[in-house]
Design a protein around this motif. Structure first.
Motif, PDB file in Angstrom:
ATOM      1  N   THR A   1       0.908  -1.126  -0.025  1.00  0.00           N
ATOM      2  CA  THR A   1      -0.071  -0.071   0.193  1.00  0.00           C
ATOM      3  C   THR A   1       0.872   1.245   0.080  1.00  0.00           C
ATOM      4  O   THR A   1       1.972   1.280   0.336  1.00  0.00           O
ATOM      5  CB  THR A   1      -0.873   0.185   1.328  1.00  0.00           C
ATOM      6  OG1 THR A   1       0.011   0.139   2.687  1.00  0.00           O
ATOM      7  CG2 THR A   1      -1.826  -1.262   1.384  1.00  0.00           C
ATOM      8  N   ALA A   2       0.310   2.095  -0.698  1.00  0.00           N
ATOM      9  CA  ALA A   2       0.942   3.718  -0.529  1.00  0.00           C
ATOM     10  C   ALA A   2       0.398   4.578   0.305  1.00  0.00           C
ATOM     11  O   ALA A   2      -0.895   4.601   0.227  1.00  0.00           O
ATOM     12  CB  ALA A   2       0.971   4.131  -2.112  1.00  0.00           C
ATOM     13  N   GLN A   3       0.969   5.471   1.187  1.00  0.00           N
ATOM     14  CA  GLN A   3       0.411   6.423   2.030  1.00  0.00           C
ATOM     15  C   GLN A   3       0.975   7.820   1.617  1.00  0.00           C
ATOM     16  O   GLN A   3       2.113   7.768   1.554  1.00  0.00           O
ATOM     17  CB  GLN A   3       0.494   6.042   3.425  1.00  0.00           C
ATOM     18  CG  GLN A   3       0.215   4.790   3.986  1.00  0.00           C
ATOM     19  CD  GLN A   3       0.953   3.456   3.753  1.00  0.00           C
ATOM     20  OE1 GLN A   3       2.162   3.918   3.586  1.00  0.00           O
ATOM     21  NE2 GLN A   3       0.228   2.438   3.693  1.00  0.00           N
ATOM     22  N   GLY A   4      -0.130   8.848   1.607  1.00  0.00           N
ATOM     23  CA  GLY A   4       0.598   9.923   1.331  1.00  0.00           C
ATOM     24  C   GLY A   4       1.268  10.685   2.522  1.00  0.00           C
ATOM     25  O   GLY A   4       0.898  10.287   3.522  1.00  0.00           O
TER      26      GLY A   4
ATOM     27  N   LYS B   1      14.159   2.940  -3.354  1.00  0.00           N
ATOM     28  CA  LYS B   1      13.562   3.297  -4.733  1.00  0.00           C
ATOM     29  C   LYS B   1      12.728   4.363  -4.817  1.00  0.00           C
ATOM     30  O   LYS B   1      11.997   4.463  -3.874  1.00  0.00           O
ATOM     31  CB  LYS B   1      12.979   1.904  -5.433  1.00  0.00           C
ATOM     32  CG  LYS B   1      12.697   2.148  -6.878  1.00  0.00           C
ATOM     33  CD  LYS B   1      11.737   0.800  -7.318  1.00  0.00           C
ATOM     34  CE  LYS B   1      12.662  -0.450  -7.079  1.00  0.00           C
ATOM     35  NZ  LYS B   1      11.803  -1.757  -7.602  1.00  0.00           N
ATOM     36  N   PHE B   2      12.633   5.128  -6.051  1.00  0.00           N
ATOM     37  CA  PHE B   2      11.796   6.075  -6.161  1.00  0.00           C
ATOM     38  C   PHE B   2      10.864   5.653  -7.374  1.00  0.00           C
ATOM     39  O   PHE B   2      11.366   5.113  -8.447  1.00  0.00           O
ATOM     40  CB  PHE B   2      12.299   7.633  -6.814  1.00  0.00           C
ATOM     41  CG  PHE B   2      13.057   8.114  -5.727  1.00  0.00           C
ATOM     42  CD1 PHE B   2      12.321   9.150  -4.765  1.00  0.00           C
ATOM     43  CD2 PHE B   2      14.507   8.188  -5.662  1.00  0.00           C
ATOM     44  CE1 PHE B   2      13.001   9.972  -3.699  1.00  0.00           C
ATOM     45  CE2 PHE B   2      15.322   9.053  -4.545  1.00  0.00           C
ATOM     46  CZ  PHE B   2      14.280   9.764  -3.676  1.00  0.00           C
ATOM     47  N   VAL B   3       9.438   5.965  -7.398  1.00  0.00           N
ATOM     48  CA  VAL B   3       8.693   5.828  -8.511  1.00  0.00           C
ATOM     49  C   VAL B   3       8.138   7.304  -8.676  1.00  0.00           C
ATOM     50  O   VAL B   3       7.552   7.994  -7.795  1.00  0.00           O
ATOM     51  CB  VAL B   3       7.271   4.856  -8.212  1.00  0.00           C
ATOM     52  CG1 VAL B   3       6.516   5.053  -9.337  1.00  0.00           C
ATOM     53  CG2 VAL B   3       8.026   3.572  -7.883  1.00  0.00           C
TER      54      VAL B   3
ATOM     55  N   VAL C   1       0.140   9.116  -4.253  1.00  0.00           N
ATOM     56  CA  VAL C   1      -0.360   8.058  -3.742  1.00  0.00           C
ATOM     57  C   VAL C   1      -0.537   7.040  -5.038  1.00  0.00           C
ATOM     58  O   VAL C   1      -0.325   5.928  -4.913  1.00  0.00           O
ATOM     59  CB  VAL C   1      -1.299   8.307  -2.705  1.00  0.00           C
ATOM     60  CG1 VAL C   1      -2.179   6.850  -2.484  1.00  0.00           C
ATOM     61  CG2 VAL C   1      -0.702   8.749  -1.501  1.00  0.00           C
ATOM     62  N   MET C   2      -1.481   7.769  -6.061  1.00  0.00           N
ATOM     63  CA  MET C   2      -1.898   6.850  -7.071  1.00  0.00           C
ATOM     64  C   MET C   2      -1.020   6.472  -7.958  1.00  0.00           C
ATOM     65  O   MET C   2      -0.964   5.506  -8.434  1.00  0.00           O
ATOM     66  CB  MET C   2      -3.135   7.823  -7.873  1.00  0.00           C
ATOM     67  CG  MET C   2      -4.276   8.107  -6.957  1.00  0.00           C
ATOM     68  SD  MET C   2      -5.487   8.701  -8.009  1.00  0.00           S
ATOM     69  CE  MET C   2      -6.992   7.826  -7.022  1.00  0.00           C
ATOM     70  N   ILE C   3       0.028   7.250  -8.099  1.00  0.00           N
ATOM     71  CA  ILE C   3       1.324   6.871  -9.039  1.00  0.00           C
ATOM     72  C   ILE C   3       1.864   5.635  -8.205  1.00  0.00           C
ATOM     73  O   ILE C   3       2.228   4.682  -9.076  1.00  0.00           O
ATOM     74  CB  ILE C   3       2.471   7.878  -9.239  1.00  0.00           C
ATOM     75  CG1 ILE C   3       1.725   9.102  -9.980  1.00  0.00           C
ATOM     76  CG2 ILE C   3       3.492   7.548  -9.480  1.00  0.00           C
ATOM     77  CD1 ILE C   3       2.303  10.486  -9.864  1.00  0.00           C
TER      78      ILE C   3
ATOM     79  N   LEU D   1       2.932  -0.293  -7.416  1.00  0.00           N
ATOM     80  CA  LEU D   1       2.863  -1.398  -6.468  1.00  0.00           C
ATOM     81  C   LEU D   1       2.091  -2.453  -6.816  1.00  0.00           C
ATOM     82  O   LEU D   1       2.216  -3.925  -6.846  1.00  0.00           O
ATOM     83  CB  LEU D   1       2.442  -1.098  -4.964  1.00  0.00           C
ATOM     84  CG  LEU D   1       3.431   0.145  -4.381  1.00  0.00           C
ATOM     85  CD1 LEU D   1       2.886   0.588  -3.197  1.00  0.00           C
ATOM     86  CD2 LEU D   1       4.702  -0.704  -4.038  1.00  0.00           C
ATOM     87  N   ASP D   2       0.702  -2.084  -7.514  1.00  0.00           N
ATOM     88  CA  ASP D   2      -0.135  -3.227  -7.841  1.00  0.00           C
ATOM     89  C   ASP D   2       0.386  -3.687  -9.276  1.00  0.00           C
ATOM     90  O   ASP D   2       0.197  -5.096  -9.336  1.00  0.00           O
ATOM     91  CB  ASP D   2      -1.466  -2.305  -8.495  1.00  0.00           C
ATOM     92  CG  ASP D   2      -2.319  -1.799  -7.093  1.00  0.00           C
ATOM     93  OD1 ASP D   2      -2.034  -2.313  -5.822  1.00  0.00           O
ATOM     94  OD2 ASP D   2      -3.158  -0.892  -7.274  1.00  0.00           O
TER      95      ASP D   2
END
Length: 138
Positions: free
Chosen positions: A24-27, A56-58, A127-129, A134-135
Motif C-alpha cells: 500500500t501507498a500512503q501520502g 527506490k523512487f517511483v 499515492v495513485m502513482i 505497487l499493484d
C-alpha cells in the motif's frame, strides 16, 4: 523495502511512501519547490529517504495522451537524473496520465472542499502513482 512515490510539478512535489511489504501507498506531504530558482526540494527529500530507508523512487512521468513526451515529461526526466545522482538509488518513471484527474475525482467524491483539495491533490496523485506501481508488482 520502502519505495517513495513522487508527483513532480513545477511548484510542488507530492510525496507518498509504501509500507514495508510494498502493498500500500500512503501520502506523506507536499513539498513546495521553485524550479526557476533551482530549489528542487532535495534537502526535505533527503530527510524522507533517510527516515523511511527508501530503496527506490517511483516518479510520475506525464506523457501526452498520444504517448509523446512534452515539456513536463522532459522536466520529470531531468528530475529523475538529479534524483539518481543525489541518492544513488533507482528511479522508475511511471506513466501518470490522468493521475491528478483521478485524485481530483476521489477528493470530490469524498466531498473535500476546494481549498482543502488544493492542499492535498499532489500528495494524493503521488499515492495513485505509487499504488499503480505497487499493484503492477503484485
Amino acid at each position: 523495502m520502502r519505495i517513495i512515490g513522487l508527483d513532480y510539478g513545477s511548484k510542488t512535489i507530492g510525496v507518498a511512501v509504501s509500507d514495508e511489504l510494498g502493498w500500500t501507498a500512503q501520502g506523506i506531504e507536499t513539498i513546495k519547490i521553485d524550479e526557476t530558482a533551482g530549489n528542487f526540494g532535495l534537502p526535505r527529500l533527503t530527510q524522507i529517504v533517510n527516515e523511511h530507508h527508501a530503496e527506490k523512487f517511483v516518479l510520475g512521468f506525464p506523457k501526452n495522451m498520444n504517448g509523446t513526451v512534452g515539456p513536463r515529461g522532459e522536466a520529470s526526466q531531468r528530475f529523475a537524473s538529479k534524483l539518481e545522482k543525489t541518492f544513488g538509488i533507482p528511479v522508475i518513471l511511471w506513466d501518470e496520465r490522468l493521475s491528478t484527474m483521478a485524485a481530483e475525482r476521489v477528493l470530490l467524491s469524498a466531498d473535500v472542499s476546494r481549498k482543502k483539495r488544493k492542499k492535498v491533490i499532489d500528495k494524493m496523485a503521488a499515492v495513485m502513482i505509487l499504488q499503480g506501481y505497487l499493484d503492477s508488482l503484485n
